[in-house]
Design a protein around this motif. Structure first.
Motif, mmCIF file in Angstrom:
data_model
loop_
_atom_site.group_PDB
_atom_site.id
_atom_site.type_symbol
_atom_site.label_atom_id
_atom_site.label_comp_id
_atom_site.label_asym_id
_atom_site.label_seq_id
_atom_site.Cartn_x
_atom_site.Cartn_y
_atom_site.Cartn_z
ATOM 1 N N ALA A 292 8.697 -1.610 -11.028
ATOM 2 C CA ALA A 292 8.628 -0.211 -10.627
ATOM 3 C C ALA A 292 7.376 0.429 -11.221
ATOM 4 O O ALA A 292 6.967 0.121 -12.343
ATOM 5 N N ALA A 293 6.752 1.326 -10.458
ATOM 6 C CA ALA A 293 5.489 1.935 -10.901
ATOM 7 C C ALA A 293 5.683 2.768 -12.160
ATOM 8 O O ALA A 293 4.821 2.818 -13.017
ATOM 9 N N ALA A 294 6.816 3.445 -12.287
ATOM 10 C CA ALA A 294 7.053 4.304 -13.455
ATOM 11 C C ALA A 294 8.480 4.091 -13.942
ATOM 12 O O ALA A 294 9.374 4.890 -13.678
ATOM 13 N N PRO A 295 8.744 2.984 -14.619
ATOM 14 C CA PRO A 295 10.103 2.715 -15.074
ATOM 15 C C PRO A 295 10.596 3.749 -16.068
ATOM 16 O O PRO A 295 9.840 4.247 -16.879
ATOM 17 N N ALA B 115 0.844 -1.199 0.000
ATOM 18 C CA ALA B 115 0.000 0.000 0.000
ATOM 19 C C ALA B 115 0.881 1.252 0.000
ATOM 20 O O ALA B 115 1.710 1.446 0.889
ATOM 21 N N GLY B 116 0.726 2.090 -1.020
ATOM 22 C CA GLY B 116 1.511 3.319 -1.121
ATOM 23 C C GLY B 116 2.909 3.129 -1.652
ATOM 24 O O GLY B 116 3.673 4.085 -1.714
ATOM 25 N N ALA B 117 3.267 1.915 -2.060
ATOM 26 C CA ALA B 117 4.630 1.650 -2.538
ATOM 27 C C ALA B 117 4.814 2.154 -3.969
ATOM 28 O O ALA B 117 3.861 2.167 -4.755
ATOM 29 N N PRO B 118 6.037 2.533 -4.334
ATOM 30 C CA PRO B 118 6.322 2.979 -5.708
ATOM 31 C C PRO B 118 6.542 1.806 -6.650
ATOM 32 O O PRO B 118 7.485 1.796 -7.440
#
Length: 791
Positions: free
Chosen positions: A88-91, A70-73
């Motif tokens: 990763a959320a936004a590589p 929860a809330g992790a990138p």
């Protein structure tokens, strides 16, 4: 940011189990989650170093992942019933890859289930696939210096023995079972054969667990287990890679290597195929002055693997795999001329080969109350060697001036292993399994002699016999059946405290049939022997894990090897040496491990005391033919340690060391009146050092510098105190510089930069051993380049 499981994985995601995860950084919490869910985890480091969420209660895998992250990138995805991928959320598509450090927390399956490396009450080490690539390690020998207590003899590719903790039964290979059990994924691949020397292409990691592992792995794990874990097919991504290497050895022939892999999704999220292929040719560097040939000791190796993974529903996974390799050495790598380094004078090229093939099927899934793994494997292992036997006592007795001795083995083995493991977190974890194997081994051997020779120029040899006559021939067949039931339980009886107990009940039956014929002085005869062995191997441990992570443990474990039958000899085997008896090793161990200094420093240390009774050892008679004997009893005291530290500016260093002090407590009078000091082939001290530096460069590139060295102390080669054959102190080193982009890399490397020529193995031919000094020098300085690309 967290993604829900895809619809096709709903059932797997909803199966509930107990989770108990203390608040900790995302990556560490994910590792605990994977252990308790008994799944493989890919990419835990993508979540970074932050986090702090814990978890307690009954959850589905999807619910547990959602709460922990929860809330992790980062995001998660359930790939199949056995695998979770973290990304990763936004590589950043074009960024240079971040440095992968040596100080990482990893999952291992050394105890037949997923566990954290630093929570195991045993000596366990791991080399990741990324580190294998970064250091240029392509086979078992290349990994030895990076793993504490792991050594190899140096008879030649495909002919060596793997040793751990200095527990050496001798430098030679024969009918005694290997002291180290080698596994390819879930399947054992060796028995009494030399290591097949598989190339480590497209490998996820290499695991070693040291000390006797009889309770879980049976009679082939007296000193430990070496496990190669391959990368599995990925049903989500099309990917592949290619690598080529060219190198030149000082004073020798050039070497070439190429390897590649391809991952093909067949059905999205359901099925995938993974293909691996490789070829290498290691140039020779030794000369034979008698045959007038240069660089005789070249070796070629070609092989590949095929793996298919299919999701059967949402809780079951089927893996079908095949592997094969052909290894051919055109000559041995020892020298005999003291005044002419790098040269010898033989009348025969001593060629050898080691060909290996394996097929395996594994089924994994959830039963609700337990997880099941059932694996079946078939191994086909053929190897053969030629020796110059012109100096043998037999050749001399009949007046022959040329002798050629040939020995071979053709092994066929089927293994079935079924394991049940408990699920979720709780005060009690357990494991139970049943094991069965059937093996057939055919081992022909022969001696051909000639009283006259003719000089005939040839690409293969210069001296060739005018006519060879067979004066000794043995056709032997062994049939071995093994059956075992085993189990282990762990009880967390107080905060931080846990105790484990395990046992294996086993039974084996050996049937030997041999026919020996020949001309005098050979004594023709038939051998017909049946032997059976049964017993129990146990394991006990207790450990305490401090609140901030460090762990201390005490361990008792046992190992066992069955006995066997001797038949090979020109004359009838003496009644006292017709058979050899089982041996047993008891290990008493105290260890500690932990992470310190903001988890940048990892330290693992253990001291052990081993009692080895009725030691089996493969030996050679004065005639040059092999037999196996029980030499006596010994006790071995040892200390092993490994440490790694990571600096924030991209530098990582790891080091390991092993010190042992063996002492014989009993000598078998049927073998010898006294024994030399130390176990043959095992130095009292060895160690390794690895340093790595990663530095970002412009244009999204990274500079990687790697330096490594291993030190192996001197050792006797036999139990006989009257023989002076000893190895030298050997220092192996390598330097590597590499430029890394997102999809490609280019590197320059040099091995043995000091061009040392220490004697790594004072043996090469049993028919002249003890008559002439045999030296196996290090490979001279070698410089090479490597290019690699991936998509």
């Amino acid at each position: 940011m967290c993604l829900l499981a895809p619809a096709g994985r709903a059932e797997a995601a909803e199966a509930r189990r107990r989770f108990e995860i203390a608040p900790k950084p995302y990556a560490e919490a994910l590792i605990d989650l994977a252990v308790q869910a008994n799944v493989s985890l890919l990419g835990a480091s993508a979540c970074g170093a932050g986090g702090g969420a814990g978890l307690s209660g009954d959850y589905s895998l999807a619910e547990a992942l959602t709460r922990v992250l929860a809330g992790a990138p980062c995001s998660w995805r359930i790939v199949d019933a056995q695998t979770v991928r973290i990304v990763a959320a936004a590589p950043v598509e074009h960024a240079a890859p971040p440095p992968v450090t040596l100080v990482t927390e990893v999952l291992v399956t050394a105890r037949r289930r997923s566990e954290r490396l630093d929570t195991l009450p045993a000596g366990v080490s791991v080399i990741s696939g990324e580190q294998l690539f970064a250091t240029g390690a392509v086979d078992v020998r290349d990994t030895a210096g990076q793993l504490v207590g792991v050594l190899m003899t140096n008879l030649g590719p495909g002919r060596d023995k793997l040793l751990m903790r200095g527990l050496s039964d001798g430098a030679f290979t024969g009918r005694a079972r290997s002291t180290v059990s080698t596994y390819l994924d879930d399947a054992p691949i060796n028995y009494n054969a030399p290591d097949p020397d598989l190339r480590l292409t497209d490998v996820e990691r290499v695991e070693t667990v040291r000390g006797p592992q009889g309770a879980l792995y049976g009679s082939g794990a007296l000193a430990g287990v070496y496990r190669i874990v391959t990368n599995k097919p990925d049903p989500e991504r099309l990917s592949g890679g290619l690598q080529v290497v060219a190198a030149n050895t000082q004073g020798g022939s050039p070497s070439y290597e190429t390897e590649g892999y391809l991952n093909l999704p067949l059905v999205q999220d359901r099925a995938a195929l993974r293909l691996v292929a490789y070829y290498d040719d290691q140039g020779g560097y030794l000369d034979d002055v008698s045959l007038r040939l240069s660089n005789v000791d070249s070796t070629s190796r070609a092989g590949g693997r095929l793996a298919l993974r299919v999701a059967l529903g949402d809780r079951w996974t089927l893996d079908i795999a095949g592997a094969g390799q052909r290894l051919e050495s055109r000559d041995t790598q020892y020298t005999t001329l003291q005044n002419a380094p790098g040269r010898r004078a033989n009348q025969v090229r001593e060629a050898s080969n080691n060909n290996f093939a394996q097929g395996a099927v594994s089924l994994r899934g959830e039963l609700g109350w337990a997880d099941l793994t059932a694996s079946t494997s078939y191994v086909q292992h053929d190897y053969a060697s030629l020796y110059d036997a012109s100096a043998s006592s037999f050749s001399s007795e009949i007046g022959a001036d040329l002798g050629v001795y040939s020995e071979a083995a053709r092994i066929r083995r089927v293994v079935q292993d079924v394991v049940l493991t408990s699920t979720g977190a709780g005060t009690l974890d357990w494991l139970a399994g049943i094991y069965g194997s059937l093996s057939q081994e055919r081992t022909p051997s022969s001696l051909d002699v000639s009283a006259t020779s003719a000089i005939t120029p040839s690409a293969a040899a210069v001296k060739t016999p005018a006519k060879l006559v067979r004066v000794y021939n043995e056709e032997r067949r062994d049939h071995l059946h093994e059956l075992a039931v085993y189990g282990e339980g762990t009880w967390r009886f107080a905060p931080g405290w846990s105790a484990s107990a395990g046992a294996r009940v086993f039974d084996s039956e050996l049937k030997v049939r041999s026919v020996i014929v020949g001309t005098p002085p050979t004594q023709p005869r038939d051998v017909d022997e049946n032997r059976s062995f049964s017993g129990l191997s146990s394991k006990l441990s207790v450990q305490y894990e401090f609140a901030d992570g460090p762990l201390v443990y005490g361990l008792f474990s046992e190992g066992f090897r069955p006995g066997g039958v001797n038949s090979t000899n020109f004359l009838t085997v003496h009644s006292q040496r017709t058979t050899f008896e089982p041996d047993k090793l008891e290990n008493f161990e105290i260890g500690a491990k932990g992470r310190f200094l903001d988890r940048r420093l990892v330290v693992r240390v253990a001291t052990f005391f081993d009692l080895w009774s009725n030691i089996q050892s493969d030996q050679y008679r004065a005639s040059g033919l092999a037999y196996t004997a029980n030499v006596g009893d010994a006790e071995v005291r040892g200390l092993e340690a490994e440490a790694a530290y990571e600096w924030p500016f991209g530098l990582s260093v790891q080091a390991n060391a092993l010190f042992t002090t063996p002492r014989f407590t009993r000598t078998n009078p049927d073998f010898a009146s006294r024994l030399g000091s130390g176990l043959p082939g095992a130095p009292r001290a060895s160690g390794g050092l690895l340093a790595r530096y990663d530095r970002p460069l412009p244009a999204d590139l990274t500079l990687r510098l790697v330096g490594q060295a291993s030190v192996v102390g001197p050792a006797r080669l036999t139990f006989d105190p009257t023989l002076s054959a000893r190895t030298d102190t050997v220092i192996d080193a390598e330097l590597l510089a590499e430029v890394v982009a997102r999809r490609w890399s280019a590197s320059l490397f040099v091995t043995n930069p000091a061009d040392s020529s220490s004697n790594t193995f004072a043996y090469g031919n049993p028919f002249t051993f003890g008559q002439v000094r045999q030296v196996t020098p290090q490979r001279p300085r070698t410089v090479g380049v490597r290019l690699a690309a991936a998509f």
